[in-house]
Design an enzyme around this catalytic site. Structure first.
Site, PDB file in Angstrom:
ATOM      1  N   GLU A  66       2.723  -1.154   4.867  1.00  0.00           N
ATOM      2  CA  GLU A  66       2.488   0.650   3.793  1.00  0.00           C
ATOM      3  C   GLU A  66       3.891   1.231   3.249  1.00  0.00           C
ATOM      4  OE1 GLU A  66      -0.719   2.124   3.322  1.00  0.00           O
ATOM      5  OE2 GLU A  66      -1.901   1.316   4.782  1.00  0.00           O
TER       6      GLU A  66
ATOM      7  N   ASP B 164      -3.655   1.946  -5.046  1.00  0.00           N
ATOM      8  CA  ASP B 164      -2.517   2.362  -4.896  1.00  0.00           C
ATOM      9  C   ASP B 164      -1.733   0.964  -4.206  1.00  0.00           C
ATOM     10  OD1 ASP B 164      -4.235   1.933  -2.558  1.00  0.00           O
ATOM     11  OD2 ASP B 164      -2.536   1.455  -0.881  1.00  0.00           O
TER      12      ASP B 164
ATOM     13  N   HIS C  57      -3.024  -2.875  -3.245  1.00  0.00           N
ATOM     14  CA  HIS C  57      -3.427  -2.661  -2.771  1.00  0.00           C
ATOM     15  C   HIS C  57      -5.093  -2.652  -3.935  1.00  0.00           C
ATOM     16  CE1 HIS C  57      -6.503  -0.880   0.719  1.00  0.00           C
ATOM     17  NE2 HIS C  57      -7.011  -1.916  -0.099  1.00  0.00           N
TER      18      HIS C  57
ATOM     19  N   HIS D 155       0.979  -1.381   0.107  1.00  0.00           N
ATOM     20  CA  HIS D 155       0.194   0.054   0.646  1.00  0.00           C
ATOM     21  C   HIS D 155       0.978   1.294  -0.053  1.00  0.00           C
ATOM     22  CE1 HIS D 155      -3.599  -2.451   2.294  1.00  0.00           C
ATOM     23  NE2 HIS D 155      -1.964  -3.117   2.209  1.00  0.00           N
ATOM     24  N   TYR D 156       0.563   2.363  -0.004  1.00  0.00           N
ATOM     25  CA  TYR D 156       0.899   3.629   0.553  1.00  0.00           C
ATOM     26  C   TYR D 156       0.179   4.229   1.601  1.00  0.00           C
ATOM     27  CZ  TYR D 156      -1.728   6.661  -3.068  1.00  0.00           C
ATOM     28  OH  TYR D 156      -3.075   6.892  -4.145  1.00  0.00           O
ATOM     29  N   THR D 157       0.678   5.162   2.567  1.00  0.00           N
ATOM     30  CA  THR D 157      -0.083   5.562   2.950  1.00  0.00           C
ATOM     31  C   THR D 157      -1.411   6.598   2.616  1.00  0.00           C
ATOM     32  OG1 THR D 157       1.779   7.103   3.587  1.00  0.00           O
ATOM     33  CG2 THR D 157       1.390   5.452   5.356  1.00  0.00           C
TER      34      THR D 157
END
Length: 232
Positions: free
Chosen positions: A89, A141, A131, A24-26
């Site tokens: 993340e 993401d 994700h 994921h990215y935050t």
């Protein structure tokens, strides 16, 4: 590797073995803001690890526990992705706050962390996913700037030889549906419309053809779908 601890209360018992790694990215303005949210009981979200842009790694949830990172999701017939996955993340502002490339230090730390995770769990290359792969209707993401080929070169995930010729390129929408479903994406086989097809194609593109993420099944996208599906 040096891992900092900041335990999140947002987890529960894991009912099954781990065989997936979800990236994921935050999507927040800072690492501190992301860590605060992932550790906030009211947010009811978490991940096993957070990797900052400078390569700092934080452990929030033990791998043996079920973190709450994937949400409503699906892959290859499975819906409870959280029960079978490790969630990482990557600190990045995301598309809402100034999406940018993932720095080398961050990618290097992710490689080291992921290799260690793969050594502990039987995660096949095709189960290293974004994700957006498992939730294409909701998520984009880690996005089109994420370097999936670099991970694959490190033995993490799957990246076929796209210079090869596919045996057959799907043309009809039902053929495209079938190939995407074979890869693992959620595609209703009785729905010829675009409500779920377009996001799934766009998710595929973000992972396997990041230069074009418009959800349009053009010839190059369909050829890449065929090559990825051929290796399933």
């Amino acid at each position: 590797m040096d891992i900092r601890e900041r335990l999140s209360p947002n987890h529960n018992q894991r009912p099954g073995p781990v065989d997936m790694l979800i990236l994921h990215y935050t999507g927040m303005t800072s690492a501190a803001a992301a860590l605060d949210r992932l550790c906030d009981p009211a947010a009811k979200v978490s991940a096993h690890y957070v990797v900052d842009e400078d390569g700092t790694v934080w452990r929030l949830v033990p791998e043996e526990a079920r973190a709450w990172h994937a949400g409503v999701s699906f892959w290859a017939g499975r819906r409870d992705i959280n029960s079978h996955s490790i969630g990482i993340e990557l600190v990045n502002p995301g598309h809402d706050f100034g999406y940018r490339p993932f720095p080398g230090a961050q990618m290097a730390a992710l490689e080291t962390l992921s290799c260690a995770i793969l050594a502990r769990h039987p995660i096949p290359p095709r189960h290293v996913l974004g994700h957006s792969d498992v939730a294409p209707q909701r998520k984009i993401d880690p996005g089109e700037l994420f370097d999936w080929p670099r991970l694959a070169r490190a033995g993490i995930g799957f990246w076929p030889d796209f210079a090869a010729k596919p045996g057959r390129i799907p043309v009809e929408i039902r053929e495209i549906h079938a190939e995407l479903a074979k890869i693992g994406y959620e595609i209703p086989q009785n729905d010829p419309g675009s409500a779920q097809t377009t996001p799934a194609i766009a998710a595929f593109q973000r992972h396997f053809r990041p230069s074009v993420c418009d959800g349009v099944p053009d010839t190059e996208t369909c050829a890449r779908i065929a090559l990825v599906a051929a290796g399933v």
